[in-house]
Write a protein that holds these residues in place. Structure first.
Motif, PDB file in Angstrom:
ATOM      1  N   THR A   1       0.855  -1.102   0.098  1.00 19.89           N
ATOM      2  CA  THR A   1       0.110  -0.023   0.030  1.00 19.89           C
ATOM      3  C   THR A   1       0.906   1.308  -0.110  1.00 19.89           C
ATOM      4  OG1 THR A   1      -1.627  -1.239   1.029  1.00 19.89           O
ATOM      5  CG2 THR A   1      -1.845   1.371   1.288  1.00 19.89           C
ATOM      6  N   ILE A   2       0.545   2.232  -0.878  1.00 20.23           N
ATOM      7  CA  ILE A   2       1.554   3.297  -1.313  1.00 20.23           C
ATOM      8  C   ILE A   2       0.814   4.409  -0.563  1.00 20.23           C
ATOM      9  CG2 ILE A   2       2.808   4.898  -2.839  1.00 20.23           C
ATOM     10  CD1 ILE A   2       1.429   1.333  -4.012  1.00 20.23           C
ATOM     11  N   LEU A   3       1.734   5.339   0.358  1.00 22.45           N
ATOM     12  CA  LEU A   3       1.184   6.339   1.094  1.00 22.45           C
ATOM     13  C   LEU A   3       2.005   7.485   0.387  1.00 22.45           C
ATOM     14  CD1 LEU A   3      -0.315   7.787   3.426  1.00 22.45           C
ATOM     15  CD2 LEU A   3       1.759   7.512   4.982  1.00 22.45           C
ATOM     16  N   VAL A   4       1.261   8.262  -0.593  1.00 22.87           N
ATOM     17  CA  VAL A   4       1.697   9.277  -1.306  1.00 22.87           C
ATOM     18  C   VAL A   4       1.584  10.549  -0.532  1.00 22.87           C
ATOM     19  CG1 VAL A   4       1.769  10.376  -3.536  1.00 22.87           C
ATOM     20  CG2 VAL A   4       1.155   8.149  -3.300  1.00 22.87           C
ATOM     21  N   VAL A   5       2.804  11.363   0.066  1.00 21.56           N
ATOM     22  CA  VAL A   5       2.654  12.584   0.420  1.00 21.56           C
ATOM     23  C   VAL A   5       3.283  13.564  -0.278  1.00 21.56           C
ATOM     24  CG1 VAL A   5       3.105  13.763   2.633  1.00 21.56           C
ATOM     25  CG2 VAL A   5       2.697  11.468   2.667  1.00 21.56           C
ATOM     26  N   ASN A   6       2.586  14.738  -0.340  1.00 26.98           N
ATOM     27  CA  ASN A   6       3.321  15.764  -1.247  1.00 26.98           C
ATOM     28  C   ASN A   6       4.083  17.007  -0.258  1.00 26.98           C
ATOM     29  OD1 ASN A   6       1.432  17.521  -0.226  1.00 26.98           O
ATOM     30  ND2 ASN A   6       0.372  17.859  -2.362  1.00 26.98           N
TER      31      ASN A   6
ATOM     32  N   PRO B   1      -3.523   3.838  -2.872  1.00 29.91           N
ATOM     33  CA  PRO B   1      -3.111   2.997  -3.783  1.00 29.91           C
ATOM     34  C   PRO B   1      -2.390   1.861  -3.479  1.00 29.91           C
ATOM     35  CG  PRO B   1      -2.214   5.125  -4.334  1.00 29.91           C
ATOM     36  CD  PRO B   1      -2.917   5.170  -3.045  1.00 29.91           C
ATOM     37  N   GLY B   2      -2.416   0.690  -3.996  1.00 29.28           N
ATOM     38  CA  GLY B   2      -1.895  -0.481  -3.701  1.00 29.28           C
ATOM     39  C   GLY B   2      -2.203  -1.748  -4.347  1.00 29.28           C
TER      40      GLY B   2
ATOM     41  N   GLU C   1       9.135  -2.949  -6.044  1.00 29.46           N
ATOM     42  CA  GLU C   1       8.630  -3.235  -7.525  1.00 29.46           C
ATOM     43  C   GLU C   1       7.277  -3.154  -7.511  1.00 29.46           C
ATOM     44  OE1 GLU C   1      12.337  -5.521  -9.602  1.00 29.46           O
ATOM     45  OE2 GLU C   1      11.031  -6.654  -8.487  1.00 29.46           O
ATOM     46  N   VAL C   2       6.661  -3.851  -6.365  1.00 37.36           N
ATOM     47  CA  VAL C   2       5.231  -3.955  -6.184  1.00 37.36           C
ATOM     48  C   VAL C   2       4.671  -2.403  -5.986  1.00 37.36           C
ATOM     49  CG1 VAL C   2       2.919  -4.736  -4.771  1.00 37.36           C
ATOM     50  CG2 VAL C   2       5.088  -6.099  -5.214  1.00 37.36           C
ATOM     51  N   ALA C   3       5.101  -1.733  -5.220  1.00 40.88           N
ATOM     52  CA  ALA C   3       4.608  -0.308  -4.877  1.00 40.88           C
ATOM     53  C   ALA C   3       4.983   0.431  -6.202  1.00 40.88           C
ATOM     54  CB  ALA C   3       5.540   0.073  -3.697  1.00 40.88           C
ATOM     55  N   SER C   4       5.969   0.393  -6.863  1.00 35.86           N
ATOM     56  CA  SER C   4       6.219   1.200  -7.995  1.00 35.86           C
ATOM     57  C   SER C   4       5.140   0.870  -9.258  1.00 35.86           C
ATOM     58  CB  SER C   4       7.287   1.078  -8.618  1.00 35.86           C
ATOM     59  OG  SER C   4       7.684   1.818  -9.749  1.00 35.86           O
ATOM     60  N   ARG C   5       4.854  -0.490  -9.471  1.00 39.06           N
ATOM     61  CA  ARG C   5       3.830  -0.954 -10.344  1.00 39.06           C
ATOM     62  C   ARG C   5       2.414  -0.507  -9.958  1.00 39.06           C
ATOM     63  NH1 ARG C   5       0.772  -4.986 -10.191  1.00 39.06           N
ATOM     64  NH2 ARG C   5       1.851  -6.201  -8.584  1.00 39.06           N
ATOM     65  N   GLU C   6       2.225  -0.739  -8.721  1.00 44.46           N
ATOM     66  CA  GLU C   6       0.593  -0.334  -8.463  1.00 44.46           C
ATOM     67  C   GLU C   6       0.438   1.254  -8.300  1.00 44.46           C
ATOM     68  OE1 GLU C   6      -1.858  -2.205  -7.966  1.00 44.46           O
ATOM     69  OE2 GLU C   6      -1.061  -4.409  -8.071  1.00 44.46           O
ATOM     70  N   LEU C   7       1.539   2.025  -7.972  1.00 42.36           N
ATOM     71  CA  LEU C   7       1.180   3.505  -8.047  1.00 42.36           C
ATOM     72  C   LEU C   7       1.209   3.775  -9.609  1.00 42.36           C
ATOM     73  CD1 LEU C   7       1.211   5.975  -6.560  1.00 42.36           C
ATOM     74  CD2 LEU C   7       3.920   6.059  -6.905  1.00 42.36           C
ATOM     75  N   LYS C   8       2.180   3.274 -10.432  1.00 38.66           N
ATOM     76  CA  LYS C   8       1.889   3.570 -11.956  1.00 38.66           C
ATOM     77  C   LYS C   8       0.471   3.152 -12.504  1.00 38.66           C
ATOM     78  CE  LYS C   8       3.887   5.285 -15.649  1.00 38.66           C
ATOM     79  NZ  LYS C   8       3.911   7.022 -15.777  1.00 38.66           N
ATOM     80  N   GLU C   9       0.087   2.126 -12.195  1.00 39.91           N
ATOM     81  CA  GLU C   9      -1.082   1.446 -12.796  1.00 39.91           C
ATOM     82  C   GLU C   9      -2.139   2.308 -12.231  1.00 39.91           C
ATOM     83  OE1 GLU C   9       0.119  -3.079 -13.094  1.00 39.91           O
ATOM     84  OE2 GLU C   9      -1.510  -2.609 -11.705  1.00 39.91           O
ATOM     85  N   GLU C  10      -2.393   2.343 -10.875  1.00 35.64           N
ATOM     86  CA  GLU C  10      -3.473   3.161 -10.238  1.00 35.64           C
ATOM     87  C   GLU C  10      -3.596   4.739 -10.358  1.00 35.64           C
ATOM     88  OE1 GLU C  10      -4.313   1.467  -6.568  1.00 35.64           O
ATOM     89  OE2 GLU C  10      -4.328  -0.678  -7.329  1.00 35.64           O
TER      90      GLU C  10
END
Length: 81
Positions: free
Chosen positions: A22-27, A46-47, A58-67
């Protein structure tokens, strides 16, 4: 077809224990990115599930890009749950 899809074909809707990210995106303003999920119609982070041979990064990167269409500059492991 992904690994989880292949498992689903074999076992149906029974629970699966799997690894994912699961990706926590913080700006820069400390705002957190949520996405409106099309599968549950809820807001969430996302995740998704790990495919065979992937690392967690790699999972985090792929899922972030896909979602979200985003590419992260870096990842930091916050915890394992």
């Amino acid at each position: 077809m992904g690994y989880i899809d292949e498992l689903r074909k074999l076992i149906g809707n029974r629970p699966i224990i799997s690894v994912g990210a699961t990706i926590l995106v913080v700006n820069a303003e400390k705002k957190i990115l949520f996405q409106h999920r099309s599968d549950t119609l809820d807001w969430g982070l996302p995740g998704g599930s790990m495919e065979l041979g992937e690392t967690l990064e790699e999972v985090a990167s792929r899922e972030l890009k896909e979602e979200t269409g985003l590419t992260a500059n870096r990842f930091e492991l916050l915890g394992v749950f």
